[in-house]
Design a protein around this motif. Structure first.
Motif: not given
Length: 84
Positions: A23-25, A27-33, A64-65, A54-57
């Motif tokens: 899960l942490s990994a 989440e880190r990948e999503f945050e990097s994107w 993530t949710d 913005c759509t991609l964000l």
């Protein structure tokens, strides 16, 4: 029946992720994107490109949710993905 149907490989990884490392990994990948997209947005782009990013964000936020709710459903004692 209390068994859950595993649909995606990521879902299987989250089901097997008792300590939350996977899960942490993710989440880190999503945050990097997210950070990469925000850098692009801050770099002076066209309005159309900005709206697309913005759509991609929004999609990354939704993913993530879903990942968090999936993990919580299997490890946090939740009976459905709608509860927090």
């Amino acid at each position: 029946m209390s068994e859950h149907l595993v649909i995606l490989e990521l879902q299987k990884q989250l089901v097997d992720d008792v300590d939350g490392a996977e899960l942490s990994a993710v989440e880190r990948e999503f945050e990097s994107w997210r950070q990469s997209l925000k850098r692009d947005m801050d770099g002076g782009i066209t309005r159309h490109h900005f709206e697309a990013l913005c759509t991609l964000l929004d999609a990354i936020d939704a993913a993530t949710d879903v990942v968090n709710l999936t993990w919580m459903r299997h490890h946090g004692g939740l009976s459905s993905g709608l509860e927090r």
